[in-house]
Design a protein around this motif. Sequence first.
Motif, short mmCIF file in Angstrom:
data_model
loop_
_atom_site.label_atom_id
_atom_site.label_comp_id
_atom_site.label_asym_id
_atom_site.label_seq_id
_atom_site.Cartn_x
_atom_site.Cartn_y
_atom_site.Cartn_z
N LYS A 382 1.00 -1.29 0.02
CA LYS A 382 0.00 -0.04 0.03
C LYS A 382 0.63 1.13 0.09
CE LYS A 382 -3.84 -2.30 2.59
NZ LYS A 382 -4.55 -2.47 3.67
N PHE A 383 0.62 2.02 -0.82
CA PHE A 383 1.37 3.20 -1.26
C PHE A 383 0.81 4.54 -1.24
CE2 PHE A 383 3.34 -0.61 -3.01
CZ PHE A 383 4.62 -0.63 -2.19
N ALA A 384 1.46 5.67 -1.18
CA ALA A 384 1.04 7.06 -1.58
C ALA A 384 2.06 7.84 -2.57
CB ALA A 384 0.60 7.77 -0.40
N TYR A 385 1.40 8.19 -3.65
CA TYR A 385 2.20 8.92 -4.79
C TYR A 385 1.99 10.32 -4.49
CZ TYR A 385 3.75 4.33 -6.66
OH TYR A 385 4.17 3.17 -7.14
N VAL A 386 3.18 11.30 -4.42
CA VAL A 386 3.00 12.67 -4.07
C VAL A 386 3.77 13.38 -5.24
CG1 VAL A 386 3.49 14.49 -2.60
CG2 VAL A 386 2.81 12.19 -1.62
N THR A 387 3.03 14.42 -5.99
CA THR A 387 3.86 15.17 -7.10
C THR A 387 4.33 16.48 -6.26
OG1 THR A 387 2.09 16.32 -7.38
CG2 THR A 387 2.31 14.23 -8.67
N VAL A 388 5.74 16.42 -6.60
CA VAL A 388 6.49 17.51 -5.88
C VAL A 388 7.02 18.48 -6.91
CG1 VAL A 388 8.52 18.16 -4.38
CG2 VAL A 388 7.24 15.80 -4.02
N GLY A 389 6.29 19.44 -7.20
CA GLY A 389 6.52 20.47 -8.38
C GLY A 389 8.05 21.05 -8.57
N VAL A 396 7.30 8.41 -3.39
CA VAL A 396 6.41 7.16 -3.16
C VAL A 396 6.57 6.82 -1.68
CG1 VAL A 396 5.93 4.77 -4.00
CG2 VAL A 396 6.82 6.37 -5.64
N TYR A 397 5.66 6.71 -0.90
CA TYR A 397 5.81 6.38 0.33
C TYR A 397 4.80 5.01 0.74
CZ TYR A 397 7.23 10.99 1.16
OH TYR A 397 8.31 12.27 1.29
N PRO A 403 4.78 6.16 7.84
CA PRO A 403 5.08 6.13 6.33
C PRO A 403 6.51 6.11 5.90
CG PRO A 403 3.14 7.53 6.96
CD PRO A 403 3.82 7.14 8.21
N LYS A 404 7.02 5.61 4.92
CA LYS A 404 8.35 5.68 4.60
C LYS A 404 8.45 5.82 3.34
CE LYS A 404 12.37 2.41 4.42
NZ LYS A 404 12.81 0.96 4.80
N LEU A 405 9.47 6.80 2.82
CA LEU A 405 9.91 7.16 1.64
C LEU A 405 10.68 5.71 0.94
CD1 LEU A 405 9.89 9.19 -0.79
CD2 LEU A 405 12.36 9.93 0.07
N VAL A 406 10.00 5.31 -0.25
CA VAL A 406 10.67 4.40 -0.89
C VAL A 406 11.26 4.39 -2.26
CG1 VAL A 406 9.39 2.38 0.69
CG2 VAL A 406 8.31 3.41 -1.69
N ALA A 407 10.81 5.59 -2.84
CA ALA A 407 11.05 5.88 -4.17
C ALA A 407 11.05 7.32 -4.47
CB ALA A 407 10.40 4.83 -5.18
N THR A 408 12.00 7.87 -5.34
CA THR A 408 11.92 9.23 -5.87
C THR A 408 11.93 9.07 -7.42
OG1 THR A 408 12.61 10.12 -3.75
CG2 THR A 408 12.95 11.63 -5.75
N ILE A 409 10.80 9.40 -8.11
CA ILE A 409 10.88 9.21 -9.46
C ILE A 409 11.04 10.47 -10.35
CG2 ILE A 409 9.75 8.10 -11.41
CD1 ILE A 409 8.21 6.60 -9.18
N PRO A 410 12.02 10.81 -10.84
CA PRO A 410 12.19 12.05 -11.94
C PRO A 410 11.01 12.01 -12.92
CG PRO A 410 14.25 11.24 -11.69
CD PRO A 410 13.31 10.22 -10.93
N VAL A 411 10.23 12.89 -13.30
CA VAL A 411 9.20 12.80 -14.21
C VAL A 411 9.06 14.29 -15.11
CG1 VAL A 411 7.66 11.51 -12.73
CG2 VAL A 411 7.60 13.82 -12.46
N ALA A 439 3.29 8.35 -17.41
CA ALA A 439 2.84 7.29 -17.16
C ALA A 439 3.78 6.62 -16.37
CB ALA A 439 2.35 6.19 -18.07
N ILE A 440 3.63 5.96 -15.01
CA ILE A 440 4.38 5.28 -14.28
C ILE A 440 4.19 3.82 -14.03
CG2 ILE A 440 5.54 5.36 -12.05
CD1 ILE A 440 5.50 8.11 -11.75
N ASP A 441 4.83 2.97 -14.06
CA ASP A 441 4.70 1.48 -13.74
C ASP A 441 5.05 1.49 -12.07
OD1 ASP A 441 4.98 -1.29 -13.01
OD2 ASP A 441 5.71 -2.01 -14.98
N THR A 442 3.82 1.32 -11.42
CA THR A 442 4.00 1.12 -9.97
C THR A 442 4.80 -0.17 -9.27
OG1 THR A 442 1.72 0.23 -9.63
CG2 THR A 442 2.01 2.59 -9.81
N LEU A 443 4.69 -1.07 -10.15
CA LEU A 443 5.29 -2.31 -9.76
C LEU A 443 7.08 -2.32 -9.56
CD1 LEU A 443 3.13 -5.10 -11.34
CD2 LEU A 443 2.90 -3.92 -8.96
N THR A 444 7.36 -1.30 -10.58
CA THR A 444 8.94 -0.87 -10.67
C THR A 444 9.19 0.17 -10.36
OG1 THR A 444 8.71 -0.45 -13.30
CG2 THR A 444 9.17 -2.83 -12.65
N ASN A 445 8.20 1.12 -10.39
CA ASN A 445 8.48 2.87 -10.19
C ASN A 445 9.40 3.31 -11.10
OD1 ASN A 445 6.61 3.47 -7.99
ND2 ASN A 445 7.99 2.45 -6.47
#
Length: 597
Positions: A382-389, A396-397, A403-411, A439-445
């Motif tokens: 179970k995750f939360a995806y937050v956009t950081v402009g 991704v938490y 809650p733990k930060l598990v990924a930071t995805i450049p978009v 579009a992001i694949d949430t299984l691989t982020n």
Amino acid sequence: MATILQRLCVLGTAVFCSFGMVACGVQPHTSHVDGESAFAREMATSMKRMNDGMTAAAMTGDPDHDFSAMMIPHHQGAVDMARAELIHGSDPVLRRLAQEIIVTQQQEIDVMRRRLAVSRSTASPPGTPQATAPQPTASPARSAAEPIPVTSQDRVYTADQTSNTVSVIDPSSNRLLGVIRLGDIVPGALSPLYKGQLLVHGMGFSPDHRTLAVVSIGSNSVTLIDTATNTVKGVVYIGRSPHEAFFTPDGREVWATVRGENYVSVIDPVKMSETRRVETANGPGMVLFHPDGRYAYVPSSFTPEVNVVDTRTYKVVARVPQASPFSPNLAVSRDGTEVWFTLKDSGKTQVMSGEPPFRILATLDTGPITNHVTTVDNVNGKFAYVTVGGENTVKVYRRGESPKLVATIPVGDLPHGVWGSGDGTRVYVGLENRDAVTAIDTLTNKVLTTIPIGQQPQALVYVPQAVPSGAGTSNLVPLGRAGKASHLFLAAPEGGRGHATVSLNSMGPLDTLQIAVSGLDPQKGYTLWLVSSRTEPFERKEALATFKTNVAGAQVAQAIGPLREALTPENAQRDHQRYLLVTEEGSDTPVLVQKTP
């Protein structure tokens, strides 16, 4: 009915008995599990609903019809039980199997429903009574929670604020199908005779996925759109500067936050009229509901509190403090236990309990220009995806007590709206200063692709099964002039830490410029300049805009003028190119200088 069941078992209909917990003709039981556990209750309810549905299925003597009529509730029972495993189970192999059951059996249910519809339309003369297979009688909360695989029937929609369009994407191909034009591009939209929508910004959709609600800030309106035909069903005009809207889980009302006032407008989507106003703290920014519809959650853009509204009485029953005043967006977990809301001014995200007693569970420093958030459940957890402009990332938490930060995805430039697919395997992100969706694949982020769309997307929603049949492209139009955009980047001189992205959008003879800055000193005034040289003394300077940074040292500012030709000239005009520069207000010392093109 018993005879039919016995025949199916004798004939060895393996698929009918494939889900090991249910044997043909055997009543559900819970003797081997803790009858008080949530999992046991959900399994018992699923099996009872399945058996009731199969028993109630009307038999006609037609094997094709009767097979489908009984198999639909059977498969729905398997889907319900697999969903319970995803929520409560921990074995990764079984969780993966449960996900596969959900996807495959829902697809098979769809096939059988379609074959039933065909047989009913061809088997008997018009007017002959038809036996029908029972449809699952799910509650709104349950149907909203069921994973739905990505198909070409799904749609991703964005509210494009500058072009006054709704972009429509097919997520199965990740392709822009076209746009729904709700208004004209500025300056035509500023005419005193203008009747279209202005500043298309917010979005929500109905629980049956057939109606889109689109909020336009400048024209104080909520536009209801038929997702199957892309046509406007009606427009409701409400109070000053509405921001976001969403349907109640039963689909009977649309609640729209009127950010320029202190209330939520409640709309009847059938009568197309406002029926009441729910008073809240000043500047309500967003509204979403507990899955069972009992509570509405309304954070504020001007007052540091989240209001919890009892939807039966339309009264605020809890006021939960926000860490700072400006909250533009929130998300509610599938089970209704968590409410995540963002704070754009301070760069934080807070987690609140979704049920009494309502309280803050966590406060996260997510980053400057924290925009939108969505919750996602998939086989990984179970995750939360937050956009950081301000960082051009999605964070991704992993949800839980801490809650733990598990990924930071450049978009890409200035991520804004975000929403997950029906099965939780993808997340789509609107890039405000890139005029695109990622579009992001949430299984691989990992980022799958980036799709060009209309100008400066704000809210974004993913609507599963929005198009019941056909291509779903009726009444869509090409981007046209809205597709003409340029994108620039500014960075700090050596030793500085600030940066900015810029979107330049064509409006015909004029252009809109939007700059998103971060990494500057907090709560300080700055000036954006148009200059003839990127090196000192910068030669000719013209002020385009002044702005003040927020407490996180970030801000978004706009300017209008004939700017694209000067900032991104064709090769023959390179000698006349101009550039962008940011200084502290009242100073000639640069803090940001254009680096591209």
